[in-house]
Design a protein around this motif. Structure first.
Motif, PDB file in Angstrom:
ATOM      1  N   MET A 103      -8.761  47.142  97.751  1.00  0.00           N
ATOM      2  CA  MET A 103      -8.063  45.855  97.694  1.00  0.00           C
ATOM      3  C   MET A 103      -7.009  45.961  96.601  1.00  0.00           C
ATOM      4  SD  MET A 103      -9.475  42.051  96.762  1.00  0.00           S
ATOM      5  CE  MET A 103     -10.243  41.705  98.314  1.00  0.00           C
ATOM      6  N   THR A 104      -5.738  45.769  96.978  1.00  0.00           N
ATOM      7  CA  THR A 104      -4.650  45.844  95.993  1.00  0.00           C
ATOM      8  C   THR A 104      -3.983  44.487  95.861  1.00  0.00           C
ATOM      9  OG1 THR A 104      -3.080  46.545  97.686  1.00  0.00           O
ATOM     10  CG2 THR A 104      -4.177  48.279  96.442  1.00  0.00           C
ATOM     11  N   PHE A 105      -3.529  44.211  94.660  1.00  0.00           N
ATOM     12  CA  PHE A 105      -2.779  42.990  94.356  1.00  0.00           C
ATOM     13  C   PHE A 105      -1.374  43.427  93.926  1.00  0.00           C
ATOM     14  CE2 PHE A 105      -7.216  42.032  93.700  1.00  0.00           C
ATOM     15  CZ  PHE A 105      -7.360  40.796  94.319  1.00  0.00           C
ATOM     16  N   PRO A 106      -0.411  43.473  94.860  1.00  0.00           N
ATOM     17  CA  PRO A 106       0.909  44.021  94.550  1.00  0.00           C
ATOM     18  C   PRO A 106       1.650  43.285  93.431  1.00  0.00           C
ATOM     19  CG  PRO A 106       0.643  43.733  96.907  1.00  0.00           C
ATOM     20  CD  PRO A 106      -0.528  43.084  96.258  1.00  0.00           C
ATOM     21  N   PHE A 107       1.417  41.992  93.282  1.00  0.00           N
ATOM     22  CA  PHE A 107       2.125  41.225  92.254  1.00  0.00           C
ATOM     23  C   PHE A 107       1.808  41.769  90.864  1.00  0.00           C
ATOM     24  CE2 PHE A 107       2.624  37.611  89.338  1.00  0.00           C
ATOM     25  CZ  PHE A 107       3.926  37.236  89.635  1.00  0.00           C
ATOM     26  N   SER A 108       0.545  42.126  90.636  1.00  0.00           N
ATOM     27  CA  SER A 108       0.144  42.609  89.315  1.00  0.00           C
ATOM     28  C   SER A 108      -0.110  44.117  89.276  1.00  0.00           C
ATOM     29  CB  SER A 108      -1.130  41.885  88.879  1.00  0.00           C
ATOM     30  OG  SER A 108      -2.187  42.189  89.765  1.00  0.00           O
ATOM     31  N   ASN A 109       0.038  44.792  90.414  1.00  0.00           N
ATOM     32  CA  ASN A 109      -0.220  46.230  90.523  1.00  0.00           C
ATOM     33  C   ASN A 109      -1.664  46.598  90.176  1.00  0.00           C
ATOM     34  OD1 ASN A 109       2.039  47.308  91.630  1.00  0.00           O
ATOM     35  ND2 ASN A 109       2.993  47.848  89.693  1.00  0.00           N
ATOM     36  N   ARG A 110      -2.601  45.741  90.496  1.00  0.00           N
ATOM     37  CA  ARG A 110      -4.023  46.005  90.276  1.00  0.00           C
ATOM     38  C   ARG A 110      -4.642  46.445  91.599  1.00  0.00           C
ATOM     39  NH1 ARG A 110      -5.609  45.707  84.851  1.00  0.00           N
ATOM     40  NH2 ARG A 110      -4.268  44.183  83.886  1.00  0.00           N
ATOM     41  N   ALA A 111      -5.692  47.253  91.500  1.00  0.00           N
ATOM     42  CA  ALA A 111      -6.390  47.695  92.697  1.00  0.00           C
ATOM     43  C   ALA A 111      -7.871  47.850  92.398  1.00  0.00           C
ATOM     44  CB  ALA A 111      -5.819  49.015  93.193  1.00  0.00           C
ATOM     45  N   PHE A 112      -8.685  47.608  93.424  1.00  0.00           N
ATOM     46  CA  PHE A 112     -10.126  47.756  93.320  1.00  0.00           C
ATOM     47  C   PHE A 112     -10.612  48.485  94.563  1.00  0.00           C
ATOM     48  CE2 PHE A 112      -8.841  43.851  91.212  1.00  0.00           C
ATOM     49  CZ  PHE A 112      -9.364  44.044  89.937  1.00  0.00           C
ATOM     50  N   GLY A 113     -11.549  49.391  94.386  1.00  0.00           N
ATOM     51  CA  GLY A 113     -12.102  50.121  95.512  1.00  0.00           C
ATOM     52  C   GLY A 113     -13.609  50.047  95.512  1.00  0.00           C
ATOM     53  N   ILE A 114     -14.189  50.064  96.708  1.00  0.00           N
ATOM     54  CA  ILE A 114     -15.644  50.010  96.840  1.00  0.00           C
ATOM     55  C   ILE A 114     -16.058  50.937  97.985  1.00  0.00           C
ATOM     56  CG2 ILE A 114     -15.604  47.996  98.361  1.00  0.00           C
ATOM     57  CD1 ILE A 114     -18.212  48.422  95.682  1.00  0.00           C
ATOM     58  N   ALA A 115     -17.109  51.707  97.764  1.00  0.00           N
ATOM     59  CA  ALA A 115     -17.624  52.607  98.802  1.00  0.00           C
ATOM     60  C   ALA A 115     -18.384  51.796  99.838  1.00  0.00           C
ATOM     61  CB  ALA A 115     -18.526  53.654  98.179  1.00  0.00           C
ATOM     62  N   LEU A 116     -18.180  52.132 101.106  1.00  0.00           N
ATOM     63  CA  LEU A 116     -18.855  51.447 102.211  1.00  0.00           C
ATOM     64  C   LEU A 116     -19.506  52.478 103.124  1.00  0.00           C
ATOM     65  CD1 LEU A 116     -16.132  48.815 103.139  1.00  0.00           C
ATOM     66  CD2 LEU A 116     -18.235  48.414 101.890  1.00  0.00           C
ATOM     67  N   PRO A 117     -20.524  52.056 103.882  1.00  0.00           N
ATOM     68  CA  PRO A 117     -21.200  53.014 104.764  1.00  0.00           C
ATOM     69  C   PRO A 117     -20.353  53.435 105.975  1.00  0.00           C
ATOM     70  CG  PRO A 117     -22.145  50.827 105.006  1.00  0.00           C
ATOM     71  CD  PRO A 117     -21.179  50.755 103.867  1.00  0.00           C
ATOM     72  N   ALA A 118     -19.416  52.588 106.386  1.00  0.00           N
ATOM     73  CA  ALA A 118     -18.606  52.910 107.560  1.00  0.00           C
ATOM     74  C   ALA A 118     -17.256  52.202 107.439  1.00  0.00           C
ATOM     75  CB  ALA A 118     -19.319  52.476 108.836  1.00  0.00           C
ATOM     76  N   GLU A 119     -16.387  52.534 108.365  1.00  0.00           N
ATOM     77  CA  GLU A 119     -15.051  51.944 108.396  1.00  0.00           C
ATOM     78  C   GLU A 119     -14.951  51.054 109.633  1.00  0.00           C
ATOM     79  OE1 GLU A 119     -10.591  53.749 108.893  1.00  0.00           O
ATOM     80  OE2 GLU A 119     -11.942  54.794 107.533  1.00  0.00           O
ATOM     81  N   ASN A 120     -15.478  49.818 109.527  1.00  0.00           N
ATOM     82  CA  ASN A 120     -15.458  48.904 110.663  1.00  0.00           C
ATOM     83  C   ASN A 120     -15.347  47.459 110.173  1.00  0.00           C
ATOM     84  OD1 ASN A 120     -18.098  48.097 109.894  1.00  0.00           O
ATOM     85  ND2 ASN A 120     -18.978  49.733 111.155  1.00  0.00           N
TER      86      ASN A 120
END
Length: 144
Positions: A103-120
């Motif tokens: 998840m990125t917030f372009p206005f502030s150039n922040r990003a967060f990532g989280i591991a998930l079991p699948a891509e759906n």
């Protein structure tokens, strides 16, 4: 200032007209600035220089005026972008590919990532429900 008000349109028109003239007859950034000041422009010389530089980078190709298809991106505050990705991690001594949701917030150039079991969609929506409850965000909408 140049993009929100009429000044950018005025300078864009002047630049388009100037590119039809021989190089020696074209106006300089200083001349653009002085002409804008006479029209009531409240900004600085540096603002005009930055605008002219961006305009030339996105509207000219080898000295000719062309619309190269570039558009200035606007990033409203509070808006986020979501995307799945793959990340290589070390697990038990070997490298494994895992799916992550970023998840990125372009206005502030922040990003967060989280591991998930699948891509759906199920993982996406379940993760977002958890994020929104944890961060007390009230509304969200999905667009393509």
């Amino acid at each position: 200032m140049m993009y929100e008000e009429k000044w950018g349109d005025i300078v864009s028109l002047w630049l388009t007209e100037d590119f039809k003239l021989p190089r020696k007859k074209r106006r300089t950034n200083k001349q653009f600035f002085n002409d804008l000041i006479e029209s009531g422009f409240p900004g600085s010389y540096r603002t005009v220089c930055n605008f002219v530089q961006e305009w030339k980078a996105t509207h000219t190709d080898k000295g000719e005026v062309k619309d190269l298809g570039y558009e200035r991106l606007e990033h409203p505050a509070g808006e986020a972008q979501l995307d799945f990705g793959t990340m290589e991690v070390e697990k038990d001594g070997s490298f494994v590919d895992i799916k992550i949701l970023v998840m990125t917030f372009p206005f502030s150039n922040r990003a967060f990532g989280i591991a998930l079991p699948a891509e759906n969609q199920e993982c996406l929506f379940r993760r977002n429900q958890t994020d929104f409850k944890a961060n007390k965000w009230s509304t969200y909408r999905y667009t393509n």
